[in-house]
Design a protein around this motif. Structure first.
Motif, PDB file in Angstrom:
ATOM      1  N   ILE A   1      13.787 -15.021 -22.003  1.00 25.48           N
ATOM      2  CA  ILE A   1      13.127 -15.739 -20.917  1.00 25.48           C
ATOM      3  C   ILE A   1      14.006 -16.893 -20.455  1.00 25.48           C
ATOM      4  O   ILE A   1      14.146 -17.142 -19.250  1.00 25.48           O
ATOM      5  CB  ILE A   1      11.740 -16.237 -21.357  1.00 25.48           C
ATOM      6  CG1 ILE A   1      10.728 -15.099 -21.341  1.00 25.48           C
ATOM      7  CG2 ILE A   1      11.227 -17.312 -20.420  1.00 25.48           C
ATOM      8  CD1 ILE A   1      10.839 -14.091 -22.406  1.00 25.48           C
TER       9      ILE A   1
ATOM     10  N   ASP B   1      15.391 -17.218 -16.601  1.00 22.43           N
ATOM     11  CA  ASP B   1      15.092 -18.406 -15.795  1.00 22.43           C
ATOM     12  C   ASP B   1      16.375 -19.092 -15.337  1.00 22.43           C
ATOM     13  O   ASP B   1      16.494 -19.515 -14.182  1.00 22.43           O
ATOM     14  CB  ASP B   1      14.244 -19.388 -16.603  1.00 22.43           C
ATOM     15  CG  ASP B   1      12.823 -18.884 -16.829  1.00 22.43           C
ATOM     16  OD1 ASP B   1      12.475 -17.825 -16.268  1.00 22.43           O
ATOM     17  OD2 ASP B   1      12.073 -19.547 -17.562  1.00 22.43           O
TER      18      ASP B   1
ATOM     19  N   LEU C   1      11.892 -22.237 -13.215  1.00 20.87           N
ATOM     20  CA  LEU C   1      11.715 -20.976 -12.495  1.00 20.87           C
ATOM     21  C   LEU C   1      10.830 -21.152 -11.267  1.00 20.87           C
ATOM     22  O   LEU C   1      11.208 -20.760 -10.155  1.00 20.87           O
ATOM     23  CB  LEU C   1      11.094 -19.928 -13.415  1.00 20.87           C
ATOM     24  CG  LEU C   1      10.723 -18.629 -12.690  1.00 20.87           C
ATOM     25  CD1 LEU C   1      11.968 -17.895 -12.219  1.00 20.87           C
ATOM     26  CD2 LEU C   1       9.859 -17.737 -13.557  1.00 20.87           C
TER      27      LEU C   1
ATOM     28  N   LEU D   1      12.321  -9.999 -13.333  1.00 17.23           N
ATOM     29  CA  LEU D   1      12.182 -11.305 -12.691  1.00 17.23           C
ATOM     30  C   LEU D   1      13.040 -11.409 -11.435  1.00 17.23           C
ATOM     31  O   LEU D   1      12.606 -11.974 -10.423  1.00 17.23           O
ATOM     32  CB  LEU D   1      12.565 -12.401 -13.687  1.00 17.23           C
ATOM     33  CG  LEU D   1      12.120 -13.818 -13.319  1.00 17.23           C
ATOM     34  CD1 LEU D   1      10.604 -13.900 -13.244  1.00 17.23           C
ATOM     35  CD2 LEU D   1      12.649 -14.825 -14.329  1.00 17.23           C
TER      36      LEU D   1
ATOM     37  N   TYR E   1       4.689 -14.182 -19.816  1.00 15.44           N
ATOM     38  CA  TYR E   1       6.038 -14.218 -20.369  1.00 15.44           C
ATOM     39  C   TYR E   1       6.674 -15.599 -20.285  1.00 15.44           C
ATOM     40  O   TYR E   1       7.487 -15.970 -21.137  1.00 15.44           O
ATOM     41  CB  TYR E   1       6.937 -13.183 -19.685  1.00 15.44           C
ATOM     42  CG  TYR E   1       7.017 -11.880 -20.441  1.00 15.44           C
ATOM     43  CD1 TYR E   1       8.101 -11.583 -21.262  1.00 15.44           C
ATOM     44  CD2 TYR E   1       5.988 -10.949 -20.366  1.00 15.44           C
ATOM     45  CE1 TYR E   1       8.165 -10.392 -21.968  1.00 15.44           C
ATOM     46  CE2 TYR E   1       6.037  -9.762 -21.068  1.00 15.44           C
ATOM     47  CZ  TYR E   1       7.132  -9.486 -21.869  1.00 15.44           C
ATOM     48  OH  TYR E   1       7.195  -8.309 -22.571  1.00 15.44           O
ATOM     49  N   GLN E   2       6.327 -16.373 -19.262  1.00 14.97           N
ATOM     50  CA  GLN E   2       6.893 -17.714 -19.155  1.00 14.97           C
ATOM     51  C   GLN E   2       6.411 -18.633 -20.277  1.00 14.97           C
ATOM     52  O   GLN E   2       6.986 -19.695 -20.500  1.00 14.97           O
ATOM     53  CB  GLN E   2       6.553 -18.320 -17.791  1.00 14.97           C
ATOM     54  CG  GLN E   2       7.407 -17.778 -16.661  1.00 14.97           C
ATOM     55  CD  GLN E   2       8.881 -18.107 -16.833  1.00 14.97           C
ATOM     56  OE1 GLN E   2       9.257 -19.262 -17.027  1.00 14.97           O
ATOM     57  NE2 GLN E   2       9.731 -17.088 -16.766  1.00 14.97           N
TER      58      GLN E   2
ATOM     59  N   GLN F   1       4.728 -11.062 -16.015  1.00 13.69           N
ATOM     60  CA  GLN F   1       6.076 -11.610 -16.158  1.00 13.69           C
ATOM     61  C   GLN F   1       6.104 -13.125 -15.938  1.00 13.69           C
ATOM     62  O   GLN F   1       6.945 -13.820 -16.506  1.00 13.69           O
ATOM     63  CB  GLN F   1       7.041 -10.923 -15.179  1.00 13.69           C
ATOM     64  CG  GLN F   1       7.428  -9.518 -15.586  1.00 13.69           C
ATOM     65  CD  GLN F   1       6.454  -8.465 -15.125  1.00 13.69           C
ATOM     66  OE1 GLN F   1       5.324  -8.771 -14.730  1.00 13.69           O
ATOM     67  NE2 GLN F   1       6.864  -7.208 -15.147  1.00 13.69           N
ATOM     68  N   LEU F   2       5.195 -13.632 -15.111  1.00 13.16           N
ATOM     69  CA  LEU F   2       5.112 -15.076 -14.905  1.00 13.16           C
ATOM     70  C   LEU F   2       3.918 -15.685 -15.634  1.00 13.16           C
ATOM     71  O   LEU F   2       4.057 -16.735 -16.261  1.00 13.16           O
ATOM     72  CB  LEU F   2       5.033 -15.407 -13.404  1.00 13.16           C
ATOM     73  CG  LEU F   2       6.386 -15.584 -12.710  1.00 13.16           C
ATOM     74  CD1 LEU F   2       7.068 -14.234 -12.502  1.00 13.16           C
ATOM     75  CD2 LEU F   2       6.241 -16.314 -11.390  1.00 13.16           C
TER      76      LEU F   2
ATOM     77  N   SER G   1      11.184 -25.083 -18.843  1.00 10.33           N
ATOM     78  CA  SER G   1      11.728 -23.778 -18.501  1.00 10.33           C
ATOM     79  C   SER G   1      10.939 -23.128 -17.370  1.00 10.33           C
ATOM     80  O   SER G   1      11.506 -22.594 -16.404  1.00 10.33           O
ATOM     81  CB  SER G   1      11.703 -22.866 -19.739  1.00 10.33           C
ATOM     82  OG  SER G   1      12.224 -21.589 -19.440  1.00 10.33           O
ATOM     83  N   ALA G   2       9.605 -23.190 -17.461  1.00 14.36           N
ATOM     84  CA  ALA G   2       8.766 -22.600 -16.424  1.00 14.36           C
ATOM     85  C   ALA G   2       8.896 -23.367 -15.114  1.00 14.36           C
ATOM     86  O   ALA G   2       8.933 -22.766 -14.027  1.00 14.36           O
ATOM     87  CB  ALA G   2       7.309 -22.572 -16.878  1.00 14.36           C
TER      88      ALA G   2
END
Length: 466
Positions: A129, A133, A87, A440, A121-122, A117-118, A83-84
């Protein structure tokens, strides 16, 4: 003896440096947060995905996604990583949408990567989230499709990928369809090429495809013998009852005739307890009062629906007062600490965690992350209203320049604004994560703007699609 001198020069372009900064940001984020932070909601959905069952009215697709990655590596490490990476990769890909990359873009990439937020939260396993993303990545893919539009194979590959991501986002976050709608408008604008009829056709087609693919994704992700999904009706009942409690609390003279007709005794309990239990912060406070809960449970859904419609039609001023009180807490909370601004660690009932091999966790690294987030709590970095304003300004600048990628990036900013505004109608709690997409999208927009600033004295030539 002759001296030997070696001259080594390294020429790093801003675009390469930007990618390196984002890659480093991704690695640092993963190192600080893996295997991820899980609240009760996270564990409950992982439990459903792991055992292919349906016990909550959380999105079935999100449980399926967590279960899918859990099959390869138990837990949420792989999910958080993918997921990260989606993004951070999308942010890096924005640099290639512009004909040049400035060093301002590199600086902005570093600043964006350092925001909670990064950086934090990621690493949190929440559907909010995943939606954010997917939405940001979807907009970037649409922008890329516009860049390579003449190449049908690449265009359709990118559009289909964007469609799958946008549809998934809309299924895990109820009002996420807003982002998909603005992405469809961007597709229509790109495809129009001077013909408004063609543009409308593409936009409508994209929106229809979004709904169909989203429905298919949810149907596919539903486990066997799953009970009927009552999330929509349950959510509507919660919003209606929350609005009515607020109306009674704010105006003791407001008549609840529809509720009284259905059950006078229950309606009397609701009226008597509303002022003590209602708070614009969150609807959950009502759950602590067993008396009002008994009264509300005794009243049928139809009575709440009729009374709610009466409130909107015949007392619009009161309805707007209630909604504003709820909205201000989620949009610009007076005390952000009361609105779960960040979550770290793992915590849920042991009966849910034990079968998954999870244990309660709040270690020193979690303490450090929580402390790190606290530095930003009362600053614009953790302020939805600030990002709302940023998105409006960026949308105006991008639409003024209207070069390659600009319209799609403007659509993302306007989607963030509309997404935030939608909570004026549906807000029932002030948790910071609910407007995470808005933050985001604004951060992504700031990075895109810094890559090639949309300023009059820096306005460059339009690059043709390749």
């Amino acid at each position: 003896m002759a001296k030997l001198s070696i001259d080594i020069s390294v020429n790093v372009s801003p675009r390469t440096a930007l990618r390196a900064v984002l890659a480093a940001g991704l690695l640092v984020m993963l190192g600080a947060n893996l295997p991820g932070h899980l609240s009760y909601d996270s564990v409950a959905q992982l439990y459903e995905g792991h055992f292919h069952i349906r016990e909550t009215w959380g999105p079935a697709l999100y449980a399926w996604v967590l279960g899918f990655f859990d099959r390869f590596i138990p837990g949420t490490s792989l999910y958080v990583t993918v997921s990260a990476a989606l993004l951070f990769g999308s942010l890096a890909a924005m640099a290639d949408l512009r004909p040049r990359t400035s060093w301002w873009g590199v600086l902005m990439a570093a600043l964006v990567a350092l925001t909670p937020q990064l950086m934090i939260y990621q690493g949190i396993v929440w559907k909010d989230i995943m939606f954010a993303d997917c939405a940001v990545a979807g907009f970037v893919l649409v922008a890329w499709a516009g860049r390579v539009w003449p190449d049908k194979v690449r265009r359709w590959t990118l559009l289909i990928a964007a469609l799958v991501l946008m549809a998934a986002g809309a299924q895990v976050r109820q009002n996420g369809i807003i982002a998909g709608g603005f992405a469809a408008l961007a597709v229509g604008w790109i495809a129009a090429q001077g013909s408004w009829r063609r543009g409308i056709g593409w936009a409508v087609g994209a929106l229809i495809a979004l709904v169909l693919v989203g429905g298919a994704e949810t149907t596919f992700s539903e486990p066997p013998k799953a009970p009927t999904d009552t999330a929509l009706s349950t959510g509507l009942r919660i919003v209606q009852s929350y609005d009515l409690l607020g109306a009674i609390a704010m105006d003791p003279n407001y008549k609840i005739d529809k509720l009284s007709e259905a059950d006078p005794a229950a309606a009397a309990i609701v009226r008597a307890r509303a002022k003590a239990d209602y708070s614009g912060r969150r609807v959950d406070f009502v759950d602590r009062d067993t008396a009002i809960q008994a009264g509300m449970n005794a009243l049928p859904d139809k009575a709440f629906a009729q009374q709610w419609i009466d409130l909107i039609i015949h007392h619009p001023g009161l309805y707007l007062r209630v909604r504003w009180e709820d909205f201000r807490w989620v949009f610009a909370p007076p005390v952000i600490d009361w609105c779960l601004p960040v979550y770290v660690g793992i915590d849920a009932p042991i009966e849910k965690m034990a079968p998954l091999g999870l244990q309660h966790r709040f270690v020193q690294s979690d303490v450090m992350l929580s402390n790190y987030a606290s530095w930003f709590l009362d600053t614009p970095v953790m302020n939805h209203a600030f990002y709302f304003a940023v998105s409006l300004v960026l949308a105006g600048l991008f639409l003024w320049r209207r070069q390659e990628g600009d319209v799609t990036m403007a659509a993302m900013q306007l989607a963030a604004v509309a997404f935030s505004a939608s909570f004026f109608i549906i807000s029932i709690a002030c948790d910071y994560r609910y407007l995470y997409f808005s933050d985001l999208a604004a951060l992504a927009g700031l990075l895109y703007a810094a890559v090639d600033p949309p300023l009059p004295w820096l306005k460059g030539p339009m690059r043709k699609p390749s």
